[in-house]
Design an enzyme around this catalytic site. Structure first.
Site, short mmCIF file in Angstrom:
data_model
loop_
_atom_site.label_atom_id
_atom_site.label_comp_id
_atom_site.label_asym_id
_atom_site.label_seq_id
_atom_site.Cartn_x
_atom_site.Cartn_y
_atom_site.Cartn_z
N GLU A 88 -15.69 13.10 6.91
CA GLU A 88 -14.76 12.88 5.79
C GLU A 88 -15.47 13.37 4.58
O GLU A 88 -15.87 12.48 3.67
CB GLU A 88 -14.15 11.55 5.52
CG GLU A 88 -13.06 11.12 6.92
CD GLU A 88 -12.55 9.78 6.63
OE1 GLU A 88 -12.20 9.13 5.74
OE2 GLU A 88 -12.70 8.95 7.84
N ASP A 112 -11.19 5.23 17.36
CA ASP A 112 -11.88 5.05 15.88
C ASP A 112 -13.17 4.83 15.85
O ASP A 112 -13.70 4.26 16.60
CB ASP A 112 -10.94 4.23 15.20
CG ASP A 112 -10.85 4.72 13.53
OD1 ASP A 112 -11.62 5.69 13.11
OD2 ASP A 112 -10.03 4.46 12.70
N GLU A 167 -9.02 13.28 13.61
CA GLU A 167 -9.17 13.24 12.09
C GLU A 167 -10.54 13.81 11.57
O GLU A 167 -10.95 15.11 11.65
CB GLU A 167 -9.02 11.73 11.63
CG GLU A 167 -9.06 11.35 10.34
CD GLU A 167 -9.66 10.13 9.80
OE1 GLU A 167 -9.39 9.55 8.84
OE2 GLU A 167 -10.53 9.73 10.53
N GLU A 184 -5.59 8.94 3.78
CA GLU A 184 -6.25 7.71 3.81
C GLU A 184 -7.26 7.55 2.50
O GLU A 184 -7.39 6.25 1.97
CB GLU A 184 -7.09 7.64 5.12
CG GLU A 184 -7.95 6.36 5.18
CD GLU A 184 -8.67 6.40 6.70
OE1 GLU A 184 -7.94 6.63 7.81
OE2 GLU A 184 -9.73 6.24 6.90
#
Length: 649
Positions: free
Chosen positions: A165, A400, A449, A455
């Site tokens: 991310e 995850d 993701e 998020e």
């Protein structure tokens, strides 16, 4: 005897000249040319439309003490043309894909080969080895040198341990920190051509990272194989010791494709299907059970529903409320994220506030299935979990916190995909590296993701229009992306405030709605509170009318990092999605993609008259349109536009 010897020498000289001369491979349209040289190394250059884009690039694979690609001795070369047509199981762009390319295969001494492919929109290459036993891969060089100075949309990281991310930084290659590295995909631009670099068909091998060498070149770097782990909380392990190599693998195999999409048109980047074309085909005999679709998501707003007669949270009444909402709008799935289970390490024991079997049965009555969240560690430590989930009637899993892409972890992804498929379980990977072909071979993998998605707006406000406008050209250009759109509380950057009760998005309401058309995911989430969706059915009914799979995709206008206008067809209906960054746009779109002679009903959601300062302002309109009529798209800063076109005749 003397004459015979001279002829032999002459034959060898001719053979040497043949094999040492440059080898050229052209794309089917002859606009892309790869030139391969075999003097000292396997080097190559790439020309597009007569312009040199790459030069002095080379490839090398270190197997133990062998350097494949160093002083190459060519035994045989074959050039062949290929054109295959296939239908993806989960068509996120097009229901039919033409895979047309020219192939150069070179077989070398030391039992290895190299294949190049030339496409009309780019190039790819890979190593193939034919060794008897297993091999240890010390390193691989994917050295790319540009013919001109380039800028790069780069995702800097200091460590191979990353959630992926990362915000895009668009800077000159000279200005990139050479001490850091970037995850894939990366986009380079030399002021004329875009070059999108990534990999495909990644199995039993680590994911590739990239480091800058100088202002015109980059090279690969890979995580090493973990040797010793230590505990690291309830959802991960710490690597405390590594081997000195990047992979130990079978000696008879093909290695991952290294590919570059190359185009002078930004529109070609989101349209490309290079990963699909280069990856192992679908391995599932029965895939009729794989049903992509939209899904509600409670974690983004911490399950804080309100205006109800029960205490909200991760409990029975709240999840029934989500099921009722999903059923009302024909959303096929709800996700039960972190908070549904008593602990993160036991995938079999729900929170005491939840009767999971009752919820599964209740969802079945309402035509809504359940997806459960797990840490990767919980799945790894409970090898029968997918068998149990199938017995329960669970539809899918969100796995995850992998946060790694070494060889062991890449193999973990493959193992999860295979085991889940055996038990008819859909998969959404979070904390995940980019798609690299697993979703083609195992189409039960619907999304990944590892992106700056919504998020990040719970606490930090990182998911901005400025970053969003890189995603269609980079991360989403290599495969499905779980961005989790659908915010109903919209703000411009200056008005944003972090909040986990009433979470805000950055960008206008129309910007959010357009994401359902522009962004691609086999699990496309509705991230916001059902209360907010129920309060505004004109927006919710539009969002839930948008498919997640498509028959045809066309990017009509685009500029990397600036704006995009995408048209997608499902059966005879077309959808238009447009997004802009912090710049206001006025665009006119031709509708020559519509069926000639047909009339359409155009339902649109556009930025409202006051959306330039109140990001929640939008206008929904329905008008008539004839194929060929232009459409005017006006977007405020951080704005968007979404439309559905239904044929009337």
């Amino acid at each position: 005897m003397k004459i015979k010897l001279s002829l032999t020498v002459l034959s060898l000289l001719v053979s040497f000249k043949l094999f040492s001369a440059p080898i050229e491979l052209l794309s089917p349209d002859k606009k892309v040319k790869i030139t391969v040289n075999l003097k000292g190394k396997i080097t190559y250059s790439v020309n597009v439309n007569g312009d040199k884009v790459l030069e002095n690039s080379f490839l090398q694979l270190a197997l133990g003490t062998e350097q494949l690609g160093e002083n190459p001795q060519l035994l045989k070369k074959v050039i062949s043309a290929h054109n295959e047509v296939s239908k993806p199981v989960v068509p996120l762009k097009n229901s039919t894909v033409e895979n047309k390319y020219n192939l150069l295969r070179m077989d070398f001494k030391k039992d290895y080969s190299v294949e190049f492919r030339a496409y009309n929109d780019g190039i790819a290459y890979r190593f193939i080895t034919n060794k008897k036993d297993s091999v240890i891969v010390q390193n691989e060089d994917v050295y790319i040198e540009f013919a001109n100075d380039v800028t790069s949309a780069y995702l800097e990281t200091k460590s191979f341990m990353t959630s992926y991310e990362i915000l895009y930084q668009n800077k000159k290659l000279n200005d990139v920190d050479a001490q850091k590295m970037s995850v894939l995909p990366i986009l380079f631009n030399d002021k004329k051509y875009n070059v999108l670099l990534s990999e495909a068909d990644l199995y039993d091998y680590p994911a590739m990272f990239v480091k800058v060498k100088d202002g015109k070149s980059v090279n690969s770097i890979f995580p090493k194989v973990p040797e010793v782990y230590a505990p690291n909380g309830d959802r991960n392990l710490k690597i405390v010791k590594e081997y000195d190599y990047i992979a130990k693998t079978t000696g008879k195999r093909s290695f991952p494709w290294r590919f570059m999409v190359i185009s002078d048109k930004a529109e070609a980047l989101p349209e490309n299907q290079m990963v699909y074309k280069l990856s192992t085909a679908n391995q599932l005999k029965d895939f009729s059970w794989i049903k992509p679709g939209q899904v509600t998501w409670e974690w983004w707003h911490n399950a804080y529903v309100y205006g109800v007669d029960f205490k909200s949270g991760y409990n029975q009444d709240t999840y029934k409320y989500y099921i009722d909402f999903a059923s009302k709008f024909k959303i096929p799935y709800i996700i039960m994220d972190e908070g549904w289970a008593k602990t993160t390490l036991n995938p079999y024991e729900p929170n005491p506030t939840i009767n999971l079997q009752e919820l599964i049965a209740y969802g079945k009555q309402k035509n809504v299935k359940i997806v459960l969240w797990f840490t990767w560690l919980a799945v790894e430590q409970n090898p029968d979990v997918f068998k149990k989930l199938e017995e329960w009637g669970i539809a899918g899993v969100k796995v995850d916190f992998m946060d790694r892409s070494d060889q062991w972890m890449v193999n973990y992804y493959t193992k999860v995909a295979k085991e889940a498929a055996k038990h008819h379980i859909l998969v959404d990977f979070h904390g995940a590296f980019k798609p690299a072909g697993l979703e083609v071979a195992y189409p039960n993998v619907l999304s990944y993701e590892g992106v700056i998605g919504m998020e990040q707006n719970i606490w930090g406000g990182l998911a901005t229009p400025a970053n969003n406008l890189f995603l269609p050209f980079l991360r989403n250009a290599v495969g499905p992306m779980d961005y989790t759109p659908g915010a109903m509380r919209s703000a411009h950057p200056k008005d944003y405030k972090a909040n986990w009760i009433n979470v805000m998005s950055i960008g206008t309401r129309a910007h959010q709605v357009a994401m359902y058309i522009v962004f691609e995911s086999g699990f496309q989430m509705l991230a916001d509170n059902p209360v907010n969706y129920l309060r505004e059915p004109e927006t919710t009914s539009f969002i839930t009318s948008i498919p997640v799979t498509w028959d045809e995709t066309k990017v009509l206008k685009a500029e990397v990092g600036e704006y995009i206008v995408t048209a997608k067809r499902k059966d005879e209906e077309w959808f238009l999605g447009a997004m802009t960054n912090s710049t206001e746009r006025k665009l006119e779109i031709k509708t020559d993609f519509l069926t000639k002679g047909k009339n359409y009903e155009l339902t649109l959601i556009k930025d409202g008259i006051n959306a330039d300062f109140q990001a929640m302002d939008f206008k929904r309109l329905t008008i008539k349109l004839k194929a060929g009529d232009p459409i005017s798209i006006d977007m405020v800063k951080d704005g968007g536009f979404a439309a559905r076109l239904v044929p009337l005749n």
